[in-house]
Design a protein around this motif. Structure first.
Motif, mmCIF file in Angstrom:
data_model
loop_
_atom_site.group_PDB
_atom_site.id
_atom_site.type_symbol
_atom_site.label_atom_id
_atom_site.label_comp_id
_atom_site.label_asym_id
_atom_site.label_seq_id
_atom_site.Cartn_x
_atom_site.Cartn_y
_atom_site.Cartn_z
ATOM 1 N N LEU A 20 0.828 -1.186 0.000
ATOM 2 C CA LEU A 20 0.000 0.000 0.000
ATOM 3 C C LEU A 20 0.870 1.246 0.000
ATOM 4 N N SER A 21 0.413 2.277 -0.706
ATOM 5 C CA SER A 21 1.110 3.557 -0.760
ATOM 6 C C SER A 21 0.175 4.659 -0.316
ATOM 7 N N CYS A 22 0.728 5.677 0.323
ATOM 8 C CA CYS A 22 -0.051 6.821 0.766
ATOM 9 C C CYS A 22 0.769 8.084 0.553
ATOM 10 N N ALA A 23 0.169 9.070 -0.103
ATOM 11 C CA ALA A 23 0.836 10.333 -0.381
ATOM 12 C C ALA A 23 0.062 11.478 0.256
ATOM 13 N N ALA A 24 0.723 12.231 1.101
ATOM 14 C CA ALA A 24 0.131 13.410 1.722
ATOM 15 C C ALA A 24 0.417 14.635 0.875
ATOM 16 N N SER A 25 -0.596 15.448 0.683
ATOM 17 C CA SER A 25 -0.419 16.705 -0.041
ATOM 18 C C SER A 25 0.603 17.578 0.655
ATOM 19 N N ARG A 26 1.384 18.298 -0.136
ATOM 20 C CA ARG A 26 2.359 19.223 0.441
ATOM 21 C C ARG A 26 1.697 20.441 1.065
ATOM 22 N N SER A 27 0.372 20.520 0.941
ATOM 23 C CA SER A 27 -0.371 21.520 1.703
ATOM 24 C C SER A 27 -0.290 21.245 3.205
ATOM 25 N N ILE A 28 -0.005 19.988 3.567
ATOM 26 C CA ILE A 28 0.242 19.630 4.961
ATOM 27 C C ILE A 28 1.733 19.859 5.199
ATOM 28 N N PHE A 29 2.080 20.970 5.816
ATOM 29 C CA PHE A 29 3.471 21.402 5.856
ATOM 30 C C PHE A 29 4.353 20.584 6.786
ATOM 31 N N SER A 30 3.806 20.128 7.883
ATOM 32 C CA SER A 30 4.593 19.397 8.865
ATOM 33 C C SER A 30 3.751 18.272 9.448
ATOM 34 N N ILE A 31 4.306 17.048 9.424
ATOM 35 C CA ILE A 31 3.583 15.858 9.848
ATOM 36 C C ILE A 31 4.349 15.157 10.967
ATOM 37 N N ASN A 32 3.660 14.852 12.061
ATOM 38 C CA ASN A 32 4.257 14.112 13.169
ATOM 39 C C ASN A 32 4.310 12.611 12.922
ATOM 40 N N ALA A 33 3.244 12.070 12.328
ATOM 41 C CA ALA A 33 3.151 10.631 12.152
ATOM 42 C C ALA A 33 2.210 10.295 11.011
ATOM 43 N N ALA A 49 -0.521 0.000 11.793
ATOM 44 C CA ALA A 49 0.872 0.411 11.872
ATOM 45 C C ALA A 49 0.968 1.923 11.808
ATOM 46 N N ARG A 50 2.023 2.470 12.414
ATOM 47 C CA ARG A 50 2.288 3.888 12.331
ATOM 48 C C ARG A 50 3.788 4.131 12.341
ATOM 49 N N ILE A 51 4.202 5.260 11.795
ATOM 50 C CA ILE A 51 5.595 5.671 11.823
ATOM 51 C C ILE A 51 5.645 7.157 12.113
ATOM 52 N N THR A 52 6.529 7.569 13.026
ATOM 53 C CA THR A 52 6.637 8.959 13.432
ATOM 54 C C THR A 52 7.679 9.683 12.598
ATOM 55 N N SER A 53 7.714 11.000 12.746
ATOM 56 C CA SER A 53 8.708 11.799 12.040
ATOM 57 C C SER A 53 10.127 11.427 12.447
ATOM 58 N N GLY A 54 10.299 10.887 13.651
ATOM 59 C CA GLY A 54 11.600 10.442 14.116
ATOM 60 C C GLY A 54 11.962 9.032 13.697
ATOM 61 N N GLY A 55 11.052 8.326 13.026
ATOM 62 C CA GLY A 55 11.331 6.993 12.529
ATOM 63 C C GLY A 55 10.867 5.854 13.419
ATOM 64 N N ARG A 71 8.915 4.952 5.225
ATOM 65 C CA ARG A 71 8.765 6.255 4.589
ATOM 66 C C ARG A 71 9.578 6.314 3.312
ATOM 67 N N GLY A 72 9.076 7.066 2.342
ATOM 68 C CA GLY A 72 9.828 7.322 1.136
ATOM 69 C C GLY A 72 10.874 8.398 1.368
ATOM 70 N N ASN A 73 11.666 8.648 0.312
ATOM 71 C CA ASN A 73 12.650 9.730 0.412
ATOM 72 C C ASN A 73 11.970 11.067 0.665
ATOM 73 N N ALA A 74 10.817 11.253 0.041
ATOM 74 C CA ALA A 74 9.977 12.398 0.360
ATOM 75 C C ALA A 74 9.222 12.110 1.644
ATOM 76 N N LYS A 75 9.244 13.041 2.571
ATOM 77 C CA LYS A 75 8.665 12.811 3.888
ATOM 78 C C LYS A 75 7.152 12.719 3.868
ATOM 79 N N ASN A 76 6.530 13.081 2.753
ATOM 80 C CA ASN A 76 5.082 12.997 2.652
ATOM 81 C C ASN A 76 4.599 11.674 2.069
ATOM 82 N N MET A 77 5.503 10.704 1.889
ATOM 83 C CA MET A 77 5.158 9.392 1.359
ATOM 84 C C MET A 77 5.363 8.322 2.419
ATOM 85 N N VAL A 78 4.449 7.365 2.479
ATOM 86 C CA VAL A 78 4.578 6.239 3.392
ATOM 87 C C VAL A 78 4.054 4.985 2.701
ATOM 88 N N TYR A 79 4.638 3.825 3.045
ATOM 89 C CA TYR A 79 4.293 2.556 2.422
ATOM 90 C C TYR A 79 4.008 1.510 3.488
#
Length: 117
Positions: A20-33, A49-55, A71-79
């Motif tokens: 599964l892939s999930c992409a957050a819009s860059r309109s969301i400037f800062s994401i904790n998890a 499952a969850r992943i935080t900004s700290g990994g 997380r992807g290389n872009a911080k707004n992507m998660v798999y």
């Protein structure tokens, strides 16, 4: 506006895999998890499952050792890599993202995962 878009669901046989892939819009400037909940018919919503900004990562006991969140290389992507799938994994999977400033939660539209012969 749609600010979380997820994909990758489908029909798979027991023992198979899905990603599964999930992409957050860059309109969301800062994401904790970011992460996924799932809900099966007649069952309570479950944090998968969850992943935080700290990994840091967390998993439901039922998927431990079978699912991996990353997380992807872009911080707004998660798999979510799902291996050794079982019929009881069948559910609608919802991606979420938590805004850092005020902990506001954004939700994806959901993607169906069906594990069946």
């Amino acid at each position: 506006q749609v600010q979380l878009v997820e994909s990758g669901g489908g029909l798979v046989q027991p023992g198979g895999s899905l990603r599964l892939s999930c992409a957050a819009s860059r309109s969301i400037f800062s994401i904790n998890a970011m992460g996924w909940y799932r809900q099966a018919p007649g069952k309570q919503r479950e944090l998968v499952a969850r992943i935080t900004s700290g990994g840091s990562t967390n998993y439901a006991d039922s998927v431990m050792g079978r699912f991996t969140i990353s997380r992807g290389n872009a911080k707004n992507m998660v798999y979510l890599q799902m291996n050794s799938l079982r019929p009881e994994d069948t559910a609608v999977y919802y991606c979420y993202a938590q805004r850092a400033a005020d902990s506001f939660t954004y939700w994806g539209q959901g993607t169906q995962v069906t594990v069946s012969s």
